[in-house]
Enzyme design. Structure first.
Site, PDB file in Angstrom:
ATOM      1  N   CYS A 381       0.938  -1.141   0.121  1.00 39.52           N
ATOM      2  CA  CYS A 381       0.019   0.050  -0.066  1.00 39.52           C
ATOM      3  C   CYS A 381       0.873   1.115  -0.117  1.00 39.52           C
ATOM      4  O   CYS A 381       1.613   1.426  -1.082  1.00 39.52           O
ATOM      5  CB  CYS A 381      -1.174   0.077   1.078  1.00 39.52           C
ATOM      6  SG  CYS A 381      -2.447   0.889   0.803  1.00 39.52           S
ATOM      7  N   HIS A 507      -3.537  -5.271   0.225  1.00 37.03           N
ATOM      8  CA  HIS A 507      -3.110  -5.486   1.575  1.00 37.03           C
ATOM      9  C   HIS A 507      -3.097  -7.274   1.719  1.00 37.03           C
ATOM     10  O   HIS A 507      -3.828  -7.662   2.159  1.00 37.03           O
ATOM     11  CB  HIS A 507      -4.002  -4.921   3.038  1.00 37.03           C
ATOM     12  CG  HIS A 507      -3.531  -3.473   3.274  1.00 37.03           C
ATOM     13  ND1 HIS A 507      -2.539  -3.108   3.751  1.00 37.03           N
ATOM     14  CD2 HIS A 507      -4.186  -2.401   2.613  1.00 37.03           C
ATOM     15  CE1 HIS A 507      -2.586  -1.791   3.695  1.00 37.03           C
ATOM     16  NE2 HIS A 507      -3.574  -1.267   3.095  1.00 37.03           N
ATOM     17  N   GLU A 509      -1.356  -8.972   3.455  1.00 37.20           N
ATOM     18  CA  GLU A 509      -1.642  -9.645   4.950  1.00 37.20           C
ATOM     19  C   GLU A 509      -2.737  -9.968   5.614  1.00 37.20           C
ATOM     20  O   GLU A 509      -2.859 -10.556   6.535  1.00 37.20           O
ATOM     21  CB  GLU A 509      -0.478  -8.530   5.818  1.00 37.20           C
ATOM     22  CG  GLU A 509      -1.664  -7.152   6.267  1.00 37.20           C
ATOM     23  CD  GLU A 509      -1.352  -6.100   5.182  1.00 37.20           C
ATOM     24  OE1 GLU A 509      -1.131  -6.311   4.097  1.00 37.20           O
ATOM     25  OE2 GLU A 509      -1.593  -4.751   5.550  1.00 37.20           O
TER      26      GLU A 509
END
Ligand code: GLN
Length: 533
Positions: A381, A507, A509
């Site tokens: 990001c 993202h 994650e």
């Protein structure tokens, strides 16, 4: 449908969310379908507008809900994918009540906490139950018993228990058993008092989880059992976890948490199958290699601000038989002392998401250092936007290139707002949020790591890559290899020829799990291992 409510007493940060998630793991491994959710008593409508220093990471769901980081634990520990229905705050509850009142729905009644606020809370539980096809809903209540904000939630749960029947509702209460050094004693009084607070409201816990630094002997458990009116075996030690948080389900299973809960709720299931989970824990705790990865951010001092990033690195490490030692670097420090001092020994550099201009120049120096010294770089990001700014300045000679987020009048707005985003002034919930598709170029490193060209990933950002600069970037060696399906939004960049230079606007994650590490994180750690310094 069975319901488990998880409350906390004495202090916050007890690991209540982790315990709730671990219970979710155990019930799933017993073959039950489980849904997890959280009620947060604060008045913000969602944590999206809160500083990570206050609240830790904002965890984003598929539908774009900006939620509490405990939902990250729930998604990592169970197979469920959550939605905006699964995180309710007092802010949302009051917003609904006030909207109802303005629409005249209360027909002239005086609007009160009981029954109007508590009704909205109960209705939310019924709505979630109706919309989900599961056997058990586990709901964690944020905050600590005794907090003023938490009272309407507890009152709603008391009423709810009476409505759906006591046999269908279990309460698990997490508390702290402090150790007084001078007396060499563990103390049960705070636990007794927090349970008394719950009972005052009409809730009696079925299980008490005792967070403690030291093992609890039978005497202590018997004492808590007697004062709190529960069976001694339902007083469950929840000691500091060694090695990895993924051990929590195993530790709690050793104390029969899952069978006590199942018995209480009349759920008949086989014992949980924990073989795979145990193997995963072993891989995390006993790896053959070790590497250092530098995470360069702004909220580095906060334990939880980059929670999902840290977890994803651990998952990827285990998949590479490697312990990932995370070196947390405050980007402001790089501004003071230069990148070499902090990144001289790391084998990979990761720059996570972020907002606001503090420390931006330090992150740009970190990206430059990784690019010029052939150190694997993974940008997420803001970490992608930083890589683009750095490349524009130092590889393309666009000296004052910047993002318009940080320098509105920059002559080279390589990251900027797109036309249709201008004019949005509200801060809450107005970013590009949630899951969107990315299409990647065949043969790109990212597509190869994913093993496919189309992926769905979660987003939370406002600014975009300015594609007018692509020809120049391409000439100098940076390529856009992933975009939104219509090609308008830049999603993935790479520098071919570099040991590993991948940066993404989304993202990843938020989708890594201990048993299913994310392919980009896995590739990043593999590259770092190969280029170990
Ligand atoms: N601040 C940047 C933006 O709004 C990046 C956001 C992020 O990293 N989550 O686009």
């Amino acid at each position: 449908m069975k319901y488990i409510f998880v409350t906390g007493g004495v202090v916050s940060s007890l690991g209540k969310g982790l315990a709730a998630a671990a219970l979710g793991t155990l019930l799933e491994r017993r073959g039950l379908r489980v849904l997890m959710q959280k009620f947060d008593p604060y008045l913000n409508v969602d944590p999206g507008t809160m500083s990570p220093f206050q609240h830790g990471e904002v965890y984003v769901l598929d539908d774009g809900a900006e939620t509490d980081l405990d939902l990250g634990h729930y998604e990592r520990f169970t197979s469920g994918r959550l939605s905006k229905l699964n995180n309710i705050t007092s802010g949302q509850v009051y917003e609904t009540v006030i909207k109802n009142e303005r629409q005249g729905l209360y027909l002239g009644a005086t609007v009160q906490v009981i029954p109007h606020v508590t009704d909205v809370i109960k209705n939310r539980i019924y709505e979630v139950a109706e919309k989900s096809d599961v056997d058990v809903i586990i709901t964690e209540i944020g905050g600590t018993t005794g907090d003023i904000e938490g009272l309407p939630f507890l009152e709603a749960l008391r009423q709810f228990k009476d409505e759906v029947g006591h046999e269908n509702v279990a309460f698990m209460h997490a508390t702290l058993i402090p150790y007084i050094k001078a007396a060499e004693e563990l103390k049960t009084k705070p636990t007794q008092q927090s349970v008394a607070k719950l009972r005052e409201i009409g809730i009696t816990p079925d299980v008490i989880l005792c967070r403690s630094e030291y093992p609890l002997d039978n005497e202590i458990r018997r004492k808590i059992s007697m004062f709190c009116n529960i069976r001694p075996e339902a007083v469950i030690p929840f000691l500091d976890i060694q090695g990895t948080i993924y051990r929590a389900p195993l530790n709690l299973h050793d104390h029969q948490l899952d069978s006590i809960i199942c018995e209480r709720l009349g759920l008949e299931t086989p014992d949980p199958d924990l073989i795979e989970w145990r193997n995963m824990v072993d891989r995390i705790v006993n790896p053959s290699h070790s590497i250092k990865i530098g995470v360069v951010g702004k909220y580095i001092d906060h334990q939880d601000a980059y929670k999902s990033i840290y977890e994803s690195l651990t998952h990827a490490g285990a998949a590479n038989d490697t312990k990932v030692e995370i070196v947390r670097i405050d980007s402001s420090d790089i501004e003071e002392d230069g990148a070499e001092k902090y990144l001289g020994e790391v084998s990979g550099v990761l720059i996570p998401g972020g907002f606001g201009d503090r420390g931006i120049e330090g992150k740009i120096s970190a990206a430059r250092y990784a690019r010029e010294n052939d150190i694997p770089y993974f940008g997420i990001c803001l970490g992608m936007q930083i890589a683009v700014i750095e490349f524009a300045r130092n590889a393309c000679g666009l000296e004052h290139a910047h993002s318009t987020e940080f320098a509105e009048g920059t002559p080279h707005p390589v990251i900027c707002l797109l036309e249709d985003q201008k004019g949005i002034n509200d801060k809450g919930g107005t970013m590009r949020l949630g899951t969107w598709e990315t299409k990647m170029t065949a043969g790109s490193r990212s597509a190869e790591l994913y093993g496919q060209q189309s992926v769905n990933e979660r987003h939370r950002h406002r600014y975009e890559l300015n594609q007018n600069y692509l020809p120049l970037f391409g000439e100098k060696g940076l390529q856009l290899v992933g975009t939104s399906p219509d090609g308008t939004l830049g999603e993935v960049i790479e520098i071919p020829g570099h040991p590993f230079f991948i940066a993404v606007q989304f993202h990843p994650e938020f989708q890594s799990k201990p048993n299913a590490p994310h392919p980009l994180f896995k590739g990043f750690i593999a590259a770092a291992l190969e280029n170990r310094r």
